[in-house]
Structure formats: C-alpha cells, structure tokens
Design a protein around this motif. Sequence first.
Motif, PDB file in Angstrom:
ATOM      1  N   PHE A 168       0.733  -1.162   0.037  1.00  0.00           N
ATOM      2  CA  PHE A 168       0.033   0.111   0.082  1.00  0.00           C
ATOM      3  C   PHE A 168       0.743   1.341  -0.053  1.00  0.00           C
ATOM      4  N   GLU A 197       3.102   2.616  -5.542  1.00  0.00           N
ATOM      5  CA  GLU A 197       1.853   2.874  -6.341  1.00  0.00           C
ATOM      6  C   GLU A 197       1.699   4.185  -6.443  1.00  0.00           C
ATOM      7  N   ASP A 212      -3.540   2.413  -9.483  1.00  0.00           N
ATOM      8  CA  ASP A 212      -3.151   1.651  -8.203  1.00  0.00           C
ATOM      9  C   ASP A 212      -3.503   2.466  -7.148  1.00  0.00           C
ATOM     10  N   ARG A 242      -5.947   1.592  -3.842  1.00  0.00           N
ATOM     11  CA  ARG A 242      -5.757   1.545  -2.573  1.00  0.00           C
ATOM     12  C   ARG A 242      -6.482   2.399  -1.598  1.00  0.00           C
ATOM     13  N   TRP A 261      -8.685   1.045   1.739  1.00  0.00           N
ATOM     14  CA  TRP A 261      -8.629   1.864   2.904  1.00  0.00           C
ATOM     15  C   TRP A 261     -10.150   2.234   3.371  1.00  0.00           C
ATOM     16  N   ARG A 298      -5.796  -8.027  -8.569  1.00  0.00           N
ATOM     17  CA  ARG A 298      -5.690  -7.290  -7.288  1.00  0.00           C
ATOM     18  C   ARG A 298      -6.112  -7.968  -5.905  1.00  0.00           C
TER      19      ARG A 298
END
Length: 459
Positions: free
Chosen positions: A31, A36, A41, A45, A49, A171
């Motif tokens: 992360f 990223e 990406d 991410r 989160w 992913r």
Amino acid sequence: MRNKPIIHSPRHSKRQGAASQETNLQPQTSFSPAIETNPSDLLFRRVAWRFMPLLFLGYVVAYLDRVNIGFAKLQMLGSLHFSNAAYGLGAGLFFIGYFLFEVPSNLLLHRFGARRWIARIMVTWALLSMVTAWVTTPLMFYVVRFLLGVAEAGFFPGMILYLTYWFPAHRRGKMVALLMAGIPVSGLLGGPLSGFLMRAFDGTWGFGGWQWLFIVEALPSITLGIAIYFGLDDRVADAKWLSDDEKALIQREIDADDSVRTHGSVRAVFGSARVWLLCLILFGVVMGSYAIGFWQPTIIRSTGIDDPLEIGLLTMIPYSFALVSMIAVGRHADRTRERRWHTVVPALVAASGFSLCALGGNSSVLSMIGLTLAVSGVVTTLPMFWALPTAFLGGTGAAAGIALINCTGNLAGFISPTVIGWLKSYTHTLASGLVLTAGTLTLSAVLILTFIPACLANR
C-alpha cells in the motif's frame, strides 16, 4: 444486474487514456504510496482503505466467536460434566447449520446487498454466541451450536463475494490475504483475552470463567455489525465518495475480469466438476484449520501446562509466525501471479507440523514447533486457495459457487472436531487425529498439483 456508470463524452478521451495506461500495469504488493504512483493503483489503494479495515475487524471477531469454544472447553467440560466426544460433536454441529444455509444466505446477500446482510449476520450470531454461556446439557449445547452455524452462514463467502464487486483477480489476492489475516490476529488477541477472562472472572457473580468468555467476546460483533451497516457501499455505483471517472475506471477492470469467467449461473456451478474438486480440496485444508481452532489449547495443555492465561499466551507464538507468513506469501503470489505452488507448499508445511505434534507427545518444545508450522501453513494456505475459484466464477454463479465451495469444504469443521474428539476418547491421545489431519492436507496439495491447471491458478 450490475449498474454501470454513464460515460459522458467530454470525459471519454480521458478514460481511454487511463485504459491504455492501465493495460501496462503490474500488480502491486504494497500500500506504499512510493510504489503505487499511477492513478489506477492509487485509486484501488483508496478503495481498500475505505472498507477493508471494517471487513478485517469483522473477520477477527467472527473467527474469535467461532473457535473460542476451544478455550471454553478447558473449564466447560469439567463444569458441565461433558465428555470429549460430546464436546467434539457440539463444536462440529455449528458446521451442519452453516452448510445447510450457506448457499441461500450468499444468494440473498447478492440480491439485497452486503451492507444489510453482513450486519444482520454479525448481530444474530453475537446474540447466539452469548446464549452459549447458559447451556447446561449436551442437548442445549448441540442446539445452540447448530443455530450459531445457521446465523453465521454466508459471512465469509459473502465477504469474498463482496471483494469481487470491487477488485479484479490480480488485485484480489492481496485483499483476501488481508481479510484472512483476521485468523492469526484473532489468535494473537483471542488467546490471551480468553485465558485472562477465564482466570480473572471465574466465579464473578456466580458465573464461571468460560461463561464470561462467551458473554464478553460477543459484544464486539454487535458493535461491528452496526458499523458495517453504516460503513459499506454495496456496489461501485453506490459509492458517493468516488467521482464518475473513478467509478468508470474501477468498473472497467471488473468488467474485463468478468469477461474471462466461465461459470456465471447457478446451474453451471452445481454441474461443474471443477467446483466440486475445489470443495474437496478446501475440505482437506479446513480439517487442519479447525483441528487448530478447537484443539490447540488442548495440545498445549497435554504438555503439562494448566493455567488458561499461560496457554493463551503460548498460542500467540504460532499465530505471530502465521501472520508474517500469510502476508509474505500473499505479496509474492500477487507479484508473480502464481497461485498453485503458493497454495501447495504451505499445505505441506502444515501437514508436517501436525505430524510433528503427533510425534512430540508431552514435549513442549516439539509441540510448539509443530503448532507453529501447522498454524503458519494452514493460515497461509486459505487465502491462497480462494484465488482459485474466484478466477473463473462470476455474477450469480460467483455468489452460489463461492458459497457452495465454502460450505461444503467447511463440513470438515464438523468432521474434524467430531472425529478427533471420538479418537481422543477412544485412544486417550490426540496423535491419531493429528495424523489424519496431516493426511487430508497432503491430499489437498496433491489434488491441486494434479487437477488444477496452471493457466487457472496463474492470474
């Protein structure tokens, strides 16, 4: 049907540019913003989160409520005068209710949305887990455990299904590993907590320590169920915190993933030899998972350690190694896009660990080494396994297929404690049950290497 965002022409060229850039992306394993740096990406991410902490915490308390019976056993059997066989049967009956209601539950989640359904599951099972504190007879124990399985049916496969709505296959391995990190974290937190509650609260207000265990550890599930109801978005199109361009980018990756799936209907799932093979493979792995969940405290106590808190603290050792192993292997699997050997090797490591526990006898050192290998291997195998079915299941077929594989595989949750409990009552040792568990894990590894094509596993 999945709602797709409307693409307005002024933004179309930008999206085409994002799409061409996206085709050259390699899967990321961290992360870290330093790694990223491209928009795709960073967007995924941000999505992770947004709700992965909630799902992770939900899985932590789910696993805790499912296997805390293993700690309660240390006092419960003596208090209620239950035999090991009665305990094993009651522990396993959870999975009969789980099996019968898993597929319907996941189909309902697919229809009504994860937010409402997962919240309902968590609150219901918390209340039933709490009721376990008041059982007094084997029959009451059996009934409550069965109903607990009915209540929890659909929780884990529902979360796996939910991840397919938000992440494409390349992913998703990292997300599944993060979710299932709840198992070792639950062990790290639950062992010492369970031991503390049983020792410190034993006799308080007339309740035994094992009763306080069920009451206190049910409370977080109710709180998290409410948080999930208000914190999740069912689909990408429902996310008000995403722009139209961001929704389109995410949806494009999901749609590209769906185009290579071959099982999109319930009929295709139930008629698929590949799906039933995966059920059998998961069965062997889950035999190991619940041998740990229901018998690890007993294995440690058989080495001469009696204090519940000390036993709880010792369970932190295997789970600490398991957490590191799961994250490292999950990242490596995503980076290489190889799934088969990343599933097989941990399964064989777990088999060797159970064999060492069986041979270790009363040796604390050998038992702890064996438990560390067994826990690390099983906990690492599970998230790697789930990359296999989600690679070819899509749509309603994913809802039915994931649930079918999970509930059939989890029948081992009934077989494992029941058979091991019966063997222990008959032979007065856990060794034969642990050897059996090592055999099922080895069989699962052989089946993966023999029948799962590399082209399916390497996604």
